[in-house]
Scaffold this motif. Structure first.
Motif, PDB file in Angstrom:
ATOM      1  N   GLN A  92      59.300  87.088  24.562  1.00 50.16           N
ATOM      2  CA  GLN A  92      58.442  88.015  23.830  1.00 50.16           C
ATOM      3  C   GLN A  92      59.184  89.311  23.518  1.00 50.16           C
ATOM      4  N   THR A 144      61.533  89.855  20.317  1.00 54.44           N
ATOM      5  CA  THR A 144      60.936  89.951  18.985  1.00 54.44           C
ATOM      6  C   THR A 144      60.920  91.386  18.465  1.00 54.44           C
ATOM      7  N   SER A 145      61.267  92.351  19.305  1.00 51.25           N
ATOM      8  CA  SER A 145      61.377  93.739  18.845  1.00 51.25           C
ATOM      9  C   SER A 145      62.674  93.985  18.085  1.00 51.25           C
ATOM     10  N   GLU A 204      62.503  86.523  16.013  1.00 54.76           N
ATOM     11  CA  GLU A 204      61.131  86.209  16.363  1.00 54.76           C
ATOM     12  C   GLU A 204      61.140  85.132  17.447  1.00 54.76           C
ATOM     13  N   SER A 205      59.963  84.597  17.769  1.00 53.10           N
ATOM     14  CA  SER A 205      59.870  83.591  18.820  1.00 53.10           C
ATOM     15  C   SER A 205      58.794  82.574  18.474  1.00 53.10           C
ATOM     16  N   SER A 247      65.757  78.045  14.370  1.00 55.57           N
ATOM     17  CA  SER A 247      65.495  78.006  15.810  1.00 55.57           C
ATOM     18  C   SER A 247      65.948  76.676  16.388  1.00 55.57           C
ATOM     19  N   PRO A 279      59.122  82.910   9.794  1.00 52.99           N
ATOM     20  CA  PRO A 279      58.287  84.063  10.174  1.00 52.99           C
ATOM     21  C   PRO A 279      57.814  84.859   8.967  1.00 52.99           C
ATOM     22  N   LYS A 339      57.539  91.481   8.159  1.00 55.82           N
ATOM     23  CA  LYS A 339      57.019  92.382   9.185  1.00 55.82           C
ATOM     24  C   LYS A 339      57.545  93.789   8.992  1.00 55.82           C
ATOM     25  N   ASN A 398      52.836  97.708  14.452  1.00 55.96           N
ATOM     26  CA  ASN A 398      53.518  96.529  13.936  1.00 55.96           C
ATOM     27  C   ASN A 398      52.609  95.842  12.923  1.00 55.96           C
ATOM     28  N   VAL A 408      52.211  92.783  10.367  1.00 59.95           N
ATOM     29  CA  VAL A 408      52.689  91.465   9.972  1.00 59.95           C
ATOM     30  C   VAL A 408      51.888  91.030   8.738  1.00 59.95           C
ATOM     31  N   SER A 445      49.490  84.177  15.221  1.00 58.42           N
ATOM     32  CA  SER A 445      50.844  84.269  14.686  1.00 58.42           C
ATOM     33  C   SER A 445      51.212  82.972  13.968  1.00 58.42           C
TER      34      SER A 445
END
Length: 755
Positions: A145, A148-149, A154-155, A171, A648, A651, A678, A680, A730
Motif C-alpha cells: 500500500q 502507491t505514493s 500502483e498496486s 505487473s 491504473p 491520478k 488524492n 483518482v 479502486s
C-alpha cells in the motif's frame, strides 16, 4: 560456468586471509562555507565501500583501514547541498577538508539499484526513491500500500493483506522485485500472490520505471522494485529500538524491535516484527469478510569488513496467514482467517562480498529464496448413516514449493579517464514442486544465465551510459496427470534467448536544469502458467488453457525527462512510450468446459504510453512550508486498439506540508504536519472483460515529530487516511467484480523509541 562461479565465490571468501591490514586513512573537517563554523553530525559515506562516519562537535571525521584507489565520497547534511565527488585514497594518511553550501533543497540519496551508485542528480536513468520511514508517516498498513505514493507506481490488491506492485501499467512477472540484493521469487504469476515482504527492517525503496533487462534480465521488462535493507550501525556503536502501530479500521496491531552493534570489523543486526488485523471496514461501514491477516517476520545479518574486503550475510523469514475474501458476509472481528486462506512461508538468504583492488573491484552476490505456498479451501462434508455430519481433516488443496538459487558477479574495471565500465554474469537455478491436490503449474526446473557489459562516461555538463546483454533461459516441465483426463499437462522443454541494449544521455541545460533521454530494450520469457495451464481457475469461473508455443515478450521503451531544481522550487516532467512485441494476454475462445468459459493465452503487439508531472514549492522565507503536487497517467492498448486490463486510472496528488523544529526539552523537535488530497479519475479505457470505474477523492491528514519525555527521546506519529470515510472501489482491486468497496476511514497511531 558453475565451476568458475564457485571458484570465484570461495576465492572471495578466503583471499582476505592473505591481505595485510593497511593503515590507509582519511581525515578532515567539514565547515559551513559562509560562517566557517564546524558542522556536527554530518554523514560522510563511501557508497561502494558501504563505509560511513559522522562528524563530531568540532566538525571532524576520520576513516581508517581504507583500500587504495578512487572511490566516490558522499557528504550529506540537512539544510546543505549534498557533496559527491571521486576521492583518491593513497597509501598512508590522506586529508580532505570540505566546506558545504547551505541549501533548502532536500538531501539527495545514493541510488543503489544501479551499479554505479550515483546520486539521483548524477544518474543517467531516473530512479524514484522513498524512505520506508516516510511511508510510515503516511499511515500505510502494508508495504504494498505504501509504494502507491510514488508517482507511476500502483498496486493490484485483494483486500488489505494481498498486494503486488504495478509500474506504469505493468505487473506480475513483468515487474521484478529485489530484496537484500537478490531477486525475490514467490510465484508472482498468480493474481492472488502478494508482495510477501514486511516493511520492518527496510531502509528505502527504489523504483526503476521501464525496462531494466540490461541490469537484471528476464521479468524486468516493466521495471524493478528494489528494496534496500536497513544498514548496519557505524563502527564501535550499539543501537536498539522499539516501534508500535495501531490502526483503527482493522483494529490492527503492528510491533517490531531491532538491535544492532558493530566493532571495527564485525557487524550484527536482528529485527523481529508481528502484525495482526481483523476484516476491514468499507466506507458504508460493512466489514469485508475474511480480509483479516496475520504476519510475523524476522530479519538478521552479520558483516565483516577490512581494508580490501567486505562481506555480509543476511536472512529474512516471513510467515503470513492471509484470508481470501469472497463476499461481505458474516460481520466479525476474528483474527484467524477462515477458508479459503493462504499460509505462506518465505525465506530469503543472501550473501554479498566485495574485493577491492587498485582502482577496480569484484562483487559477488549469491541468493537463495524458498517460497512455501499453501492454500486451504472449504472442508468437504460427508454424511454418515445416522445423518450426522463429519468434517474431514484435510491438508492444503494447493501446495507449491519454489526454491531459487541466484548469482550475480560484477567486475568494476579500472577507470580510464572519465570512463567507468562493469562486466558481469548473472543467473539462477529454480525448481517448482507440487504437493497438493490442485495444480496450477507443473513440477519444473528453470535455468537462467546472462552476460552484460555497461559503461558510464562523465563529461563536463553531461553523462552517457550504455550497455549490452545476452540472456539464455531454459524451462523444463514434467508431465502431470493422464493424457485421457481433464487437467493433463504434457512434458515441456523450451528455450528462450534474447539480446538487449540500453542507451541513456543526461545533459545539464543550466545550473538547475537537467534533461534525461533513455532508450532501452527488454524482454520477458513466458511463465509456467502461460505455457502450461489446463484447468478451472478458482474464483474467476473460467477454464484457462496455456500455450507452450508462446514467444518472448520484447519491448523498446523511450523515456524523456526534464527536471528543474532550485533552492525554493522543484519541477519535473517525465514521458514514456513503451512498444511491446508479442504481448501475452488471455481471452475467451468461445468454448465451454464444465459450464466454465475457456480462456486461452495468446499474443499480440501492444503499446503503453503516458508519464508523470509534478512540482515541489518551499518558498523563501517560509522554508518550513512545502506545497507538492503530482499527476500521473498511463494508457495501454493492444495492436487492435483494444485497451489492456488492469491499467491504473489517472491520478492527481496534492499535499500541503509544514515542518517545524524546537530545541526545548519536552517539545516537538523535527515536527511535521500535512494534509493531502488524492484525486483518482474515472477509468473508462477498459478491456473487453472489465467494467468502467468511477473516480473518487480521498483526504488524508497527519502530524508527528520527535518528543522528549523524562530524558527519553521518541518519535510519535498520527495519520488519518480517507478522513471523510468515502465509499469507493479502486480499478485495481480484485474485489471490484463482486462490487466490494475498498477500505474506509483508517486512523494510524504510531510510536518509535530508541533504546
Amino acid at each position: 560456468m558453475s565451476k568458475l562461479f564457485y571458484s570465484l565465490f570461495f576465492a572471495m571468501m578466503f583471499l582476505p586471509i592473505i591481505f595485510c591490514y593497511s593503515q590507509n586513512t582519511l581525515t578532515g573537517t567539514i565547515l559551513d562555507t559562509y560562517s566557517k563554523e564546524p558542522l556536527e553530525q554530518v554523514a560522510v559515506y563511501f557508497p561502494q565501500l558501504e563505509k560511513g562516519v559522522v562528524t563530531n562537535e568540532e566538525g571532524k571525521y576520520s576513516f581508517g583501514d581504507l583500500p587504495v584507489g578512487t572511490y566516490n565520497l558522499v557528504i550529506s547534511y540537512l539544510g546543505y547541498q549534498t557533496y559527491s565527488k571521486p576521492i583518491l585514497i593513497d597509501t598512508g594518511a590522506n586529508v580532505l577538508d570540505i566546506q558545504l553550501y547551505p541549501s533548502a533543497i532536500e538531501m539527495e540519496e545514493v541510488i543503489l539499484s544501479t551499479p554505479f551508485h550515483k546520486l539521483q542528480s548524477e544518474n543517467v536513468m531516473k530512479v524514484e526513491t522513498v524512505k520506508a520511514a516516510d511511508l510510515k508517516t503516511l499511515g500505510s498498513t502494508t508495504l504494498a500500500q505504501g509504494i502507491t505514493s510514488i508517482p507511476g507506481v500502483e498496486s493490484v490488491s485483494t483486500g488489505m493483506g494481498i498486494g503486488k506492485p504495478v509500474i506504469r501499467g505493468l505487473s506480475s512477472n513483468r515487474v521484478l522485485v529485489y530484496s537484500q540484493g537478490v531477486r525475490l521469487e514467490n510465484q508472482q504469476f498468480g493474481d492472488e500472490h502478494g508482495l510477501g515482504i514486511n516493511d520492518a527492517g527496510i531502509e528505502s525503496i527504489e523504483v526503476i520505471k521501464g525496462p531494466a533487462s540490461l541490469l537484471y534480465g528476464s521479468d524486468a521488462l516493466g521495471g524493478v522494485l528494489y528494496i534496500n535493507p536497513e544498514k548496519f550501525t557505524s563502527p564501535k556503536n550499539t543501537e536498539g529500538d522499539l516501534s508500535m502501530d495501531y490502526y483503527t479500521n482493522t483494529e490492527g496491531v503492528s510491533t517490531n524491535a531491532g538491535f544492532k552493534t558493530s566493532s571495527d570489523s564485525f557487524k550484527f543486526l536482528v529485527r523481529g516484527s508481528l502484525a495482526s488485523h481483523v476484516d476491514y471496514n468499507t466506507g458504508d461501514d460493512s466489514r469485508v469478510t475474511n480480509t483479516r491477516f496475520k504476519e510475523y517476520d524476522i530479519k538478521t545479518g552479520v558483516g565483516y569488513q577490512v581494508s580490501n574486503f567486505k562481506t555480509e550475510l543476511r536472512y529474512n523469514f516471513n510467515n503470513s496467514d492471509l484470508g481470501i475474501p469472497e463476499e461481505v458476509g458474516e460481520q466479525t472481528k476474528e483474527r484467524t482467517p477462515d477458508m479459503p486462506y493462504q499460509e505462506i512461508g518465505n525465506h530469503i538468504l543472501s550473501s554479498k562480498s566485495s574485493l577491492f583492488f587498485n582502482n577496480s573491484s569484484l562483487e559477488a552476490t549469491i541468493g537463495y529464496t524458498f517460497n512455501n505456498r499453501k492454500e486451504f479451501e472449504e472442508h468437504h462434508e460427508e454424511e454418515e448413516e445416522e445423518g450426522e455430519v463429519h468434517h474431514e481433516e484435510e491438508g492444503p488443496a494447493l501446495h507449491m514449493e519454489l526454491s531459487t538459487l541466484s548469482y550475480n558477479l560484477l567486475y568494476h574495471l579500472p577507470k580510464f579517464g572519465n570512463w567507468e565500465t562493469i562486466v558481469g554474469v548473472q543467473g539462477m537455478h529454480q525448481k517448482n514442486k507440487n504437493f497438493g491436490e490442485e495444480l496450477l503449474i507443473p513440477d519444473a526446473v528453470t535455468n537462467d544465465m546472462g552476460i552484460l557489459v555497461t559503461s558510464h562516461l562523465h563529461l563536463n555538463n553531461s553523462d552517457v551510459q550504455f550497455g549490452l546483454r545476452y540472456d539464455h533461459r531454459s524451462i523444463d516441465g514434467d508431465e502431470m496427470g493422464l493424457e485421457t483426463e481433464e487437467g493433463y499437462i504434457p512434458e515441456l522443454s523450451n528455450t528462450y534467448k534474447s539480446f538487449n541494449a540500453a542507451l541513456g544521455y543526461k545533459f545539464n541545460l543550466g545550473k538547475n536544469l537537467i534533461t534525461r533521454i533513455n532508450l532501452a530494450s527488454g524482454f520477458r520469457a513466458p511463465n509456467l502458467a502461460e505455457l502450461t495451464s489446463n484447468g478451472s481457475h478458482e474464483g474467476t469461473n473460467r477454464y484457462e488453457v496455456g500455450n507452450p508455443d508462446l514467444n518472448n515478450e520484447k519491448n523498446v521503451q523511450t523515456d524523456i525527462g526534464l527536471e528543474y531544481k532550485a533552492e525554493h522550487i522543484e519541477f519535473f516532467i517525465n514521458g514514456f512510450y513503451n512498444n511491446i512485441q508479442d504481448f501475452i494476454f488471455i481471452e475467451p475462445n468461445g468454448e465451454f468446459i464444465n459450464e466454465d468459459a475457456v480462456f486461452a493465452y495468446n499474443q499480440q503487439d501492444a503499446k503503453l504510453y503516458g508519464g508523470e508531472i509534478g512540482f515541489h514549492l518551499h518558498p523563501h522565507p517560509l522554508d518550513w512550508l512545502h506545497v507538492q503536487s503530482s499527476y500521473e497517467m498511463v494508457i495501454g492498448q493492444l495492436d487492435n486498439e483494444e485497451y489492456l486490463p488492469l491499467i491504473p486510472a489517472n491520478k492527481l496528488n496534492n499535499t500541503l506540508r509544514i515542518e517545524f523544529s524546537s530545541k526545548n526539552e519536552g517539545c516537538f523537535n523535527n515536527g511535521y504536519a500535512f494534509i493531502a488530497l488524492n484525486s483518482v479519475f474515472n477509468q473508462n479505457n477498459t478491456s473487453a472483460f472489465e467494467s468502467e470505474t468511477e473516480g473518487y477523492n480521498l483526504l488524508n491528514l497527519g502530524l508527528g515529530g520527535e518528543l522528549t519525555l523524562f530524558n527519553q527521546k521518541m518519535n510519535v506519529r498520527i495519520s488519518g487516511n480517507n478522513i471523510f470515510d468515502t465509499n469507493y472501489i479502486s480499478h485495481l482491486s480484485r474485489l471490484k467484480t463482486d462490487g466490494i468497496s475498498n477500505i474506509g476511514r483508517n486512523i494510524n497511531i504510531g510510536i518509535s523509541v530508541p533504546l
